[in-house]
Scaffold this motif. Structure first.
Motif, PDB file in Angstrom:
ATOM      1  N   ASP A   1       2.258  45.297 -17.193  1.00  0.00           N
ATOM      2  CA  ASP A   1       1.044  44.504 -17.035  1.00  0.00           C
ATOM      3  C   ASP A   1       0.485  44.766 -15.640  1.00  0.00           C
ATOM      4  N   PRO A   2      -0.419  45.739 -15.504  1.00  0.00           N
ATOM      5  CA  PRO A   2      -0.909  46.135 -14.176  1.00  0.00           C
ATOM      6  C   PRO A   2      -1.668  45.041 -13.435  1.00  0.00           C
ATOM      7  N   VAL A   3      -2.216  44.071 -14.135  1.00  0.00           N
ATOM      8  CA  VAL A   3      -3.023  43.049 -13.480  1.00  0.00           C
ATOM      9  C   VAL A   3      -2.165  41.953 -12.860  1.00  0.00           C
ATOM     10  N   THR A   4      -1.264  41.377 -13.633  1.00  0.00           N
ATOM     11  CA  THR A   4      -0.514  40.222 -13.132  1.00  0.00           C
ATOM     12  C   THR A   4       0.917  40.538 -12.733  1.00  0.00           C
ATOM     13  N   GLY A   5       1.530  41.562 -13.288  1.00  0.00           N
ATOM     14  CA  GLY A   5       2.897  41.939 -12.914  1.00  0.00           C
ATOM     15  C   GLY A   5       3.891  40.815 -13.138  1.00  0.00           C
ATOM     16  N   CYS A   6       4.702  40.540 -12.116  1.00  0.00           N
ATOM     17  CA  CYS A   6       5.737  39.500 -12.208  1.00  0.00           C
ATOM     18  C   CYS A   6       5.134  38.109 -12.370  1.00  0.00           C
ATOM     19  N   VAL A   7       3.962  37.902 -11.798  1.00  0.00           N
ATOM     20  CA  VAL A   7       3.329  36.589 -11.905  1.00  0.00           C
ATOM     21  C   VAL A   7       2.994  36.281 -13.361  1.00  0.00           C
ATOM     22  N   GLY A   8       2.507  37.273 -14.070  1.00  0.00           N
ATOM     23  CA  GLY A   8       2.211  37.090 -15.486  1.00  0.00           C
ATOM     24  C   GLY A   8       3.449  36.758 -16.287  1.00  0.00           C
ATOM     25  N   MET A   9       4.553  37.440 -15.962  1.00  0.00           N
ATOM     26  CA  MET A   9       5.814  37.151 -16.637  1.00  0.00           C
ATOM     27  C   MET A   9       6.267  35.735 -16.322  1.00  0.00           C
ATOM     28  N   SER A  10       6.121  35.340 -15.069  1.00  0.00           N
ATOM     29  CA  SER A  10       6.509  34.002 -14.658  1.00  0.00           C
ATOM     30  C   SER A  10       5.677  32.944 -15.383  1.00  0.00           C
ATOM     31  N   LEU A  11       4.391  33.185 -15.504  1.00  0.00           N
ATOM     32  CA  LEU A  11       3.523  32.241 -16.213  1.00  0.00           C
ATOM     33  C   LEU A  11       3.895  32.153 -17.691  1.00  0.00           C
ATOM     34  N   ALA A  12       4.235  33.284 -18.292  1.00  0.00           N
ATOM     35  CA  ALA A  12       4.645  33.272 -19.694  1.00  0.00           C
ATOM     36  C   ALA A  12       5.937  32.475 -19.871  1.00  0.00           C
ATOM     37  N   TYR A  13       6.907  32.673 -18.961  1.00  0.00           N
ATOM     38  CA  TYR A  13       8.158  31.915 -19.045  1.00  0.00           C
ATOM     39  C   TYR A  13       7.928  30.430 -18.761  1.00  0.00           C
ATOM     40  N   GLU A  14       7.013  30.130 -17.870  1.00  0.00           N
ATOM     41  CA  GLU A  14       6.693  28.727 -17.591  1.00  0.00           C
ATOM     42  C   GLU A  14       6.093  28.057 -18.820  1.00  0.00           C
ATOM     43  N   LYS A  15       5.264  28.777 -19.551  1.00  0.00           N
ATOM     44  CA  LYS A  15       4.685  28.239 -20.782  1.00  0.00           C
ATOM     45  C   LYS A  15       5.777  27.972 -21.821  1.00  0.00           C
ATOM     46  N   ILE A  16       6.704  28.915 -21.938  1.00  0.00           N
ATOM     47  CA  ILE A  16       7.824  28.736 -22.868  1.00  0.00           C
ATOM     48  C   ILE A  16       8.654  27.523 -22.461  1.00  0.00           C
ATOM     49  N   LEU A  17       8.924  27.380 -21.158  1.00  0.00           N
ATOM     50  CA  LEU A  17       9.711  26.255 -20.662  1.00  0.00           C
ATOM     51  C   LEU A  17       9.010  24.933 -20.946  1.00  0.00           C
ATOM     52  N   ASN A  18       7.706  24.874 -20.728  1.00  0.00           N
ATOM     53  CA  ASN A  18       6.961  23.644 -21.009  1.00  0.00           C
ATOM     54  C   ASN A  18       6.991  23.303 -22.492  1.00  0.00           C
ATOM     55  N   ASN A  19       6.894  24.318 -23.366  1.00  0.00           N
ATOM     56  CA  ASN A  19       6.989  24.069 -24.804  1.00  0.00           C
ATOM     57  C   ASN A  19       8.362  23.525 -25.175  1.00  0.00           C
ATOM     58  N   LEU A  20       9.408  24.068 -24.551  1.00  0.00           N
ATOM     59  CA  LEU A  20      10.761  23.576 -24.825  1.00  0.00           C
ATOM     60  C   LEU A  20      10.940  22.138 -24.351  1.00  0.00           C
ATOM     61  N   LYS A  21      10.354  21.809 -23.179  1.00  0.00           N
ATOM     62  CA  LYS A  21      10.426  20.438 -22.683  1.00  0.00           C
ATOM     63  C   LYS A  21       9.731  19.476 -23.638  1.00  0.00           C
ATOM     64  N   GLU A  22       8.590  19.900 -24.178  1.00  0.00           N
ATOM     65  CA  GLU A  22       7.878  19.063 -25.143  1.00  0.00           C
ATOM     66  C   GLU A  22       8.716  18.869 -26.405  1.00  0.00           C
TER      67      GLU A  22
END
Length: 165
Positions: A77-98
């Motif tokens: 992902d040339p635009v976001t790199g690690c930040v994009g991965m982090s945001l994707a994992y954060e979304k997954i984590l928030n879904n799991l918390k819900e």
């Protein structure tokens, strides 16, 4: 060592000597590792990091791992790199918390509030925090981290008093 140059020296078409800063971190068995890092950061920048005398060998190893990880993320992902991965994992984590909150509400509705497990009821191995810090090479702070990460007894008591009418 000239008969088996490191992957960096192969790519840069230079002679791999005994003092090659790339050799310990980019072995000839993993040519794609240096290729990715070289393509994203450039060989000169990687050389500056690895030849910095202020870094210990362990810090250099972590730097190479971080550069490799970021290079792989930038290739995917040339635009976001690690930040994009982090945001994707954060979304997954928030879904799991819900989902956990929803499951707790369902347990409370069907079985009662006294049957809902608390997060601090889940056992954690005694050496978990120490193992994580020893991997970082910080044996002194492992004891401090394990004592500061332990939840205070008063917070567990306040949760129990809030649940009990």
């Amino acid at each position: 060592m000239a008969s088996n140059p490191c992957s960096a020296c192969k790519v840069l078409k230079s002679v791999c000597t005994g003092e090659c800063v790339f050799a310990p971190y980019f072995p000839s068995t993993e040519p794609e590792k240096f290729d990715r890092v070289h393509r994203i950061f450039g060989a000169e920048n990687v050389y500056k990091i690895l030849s910095n005398e202020a870094f210990s060998p362990l810090q250099r190893e972590y730097a190479v791992k971080a550069l490799s990880y970021e290079a792989e993320a930038r290739i995917q992902d040339p635009v976001t790199g690690c930040v994009g991965m982090s945001l994707a994992y954060e979304k997954i984590l928030n879904n799991l918390k819900e989902q956990i909150v929803s499951a707790k509400n369902e347990i409370v509705a069907t079985m009662g509030s006294d049957k809902v497990p608390e997060y601090n009821d889940i056992p954690m191995p005694d050496d978990f925090l120490m193992t994580q810090n020893q991997q970082m090479g910080d044996n002194h702070r492992a004891d401090e981290a394990s004592t500061s990460a332990t939840p205070p007894a008063s917070s567990g008591g306040t949760n129990d008093t809030q649940q009990t009418p």
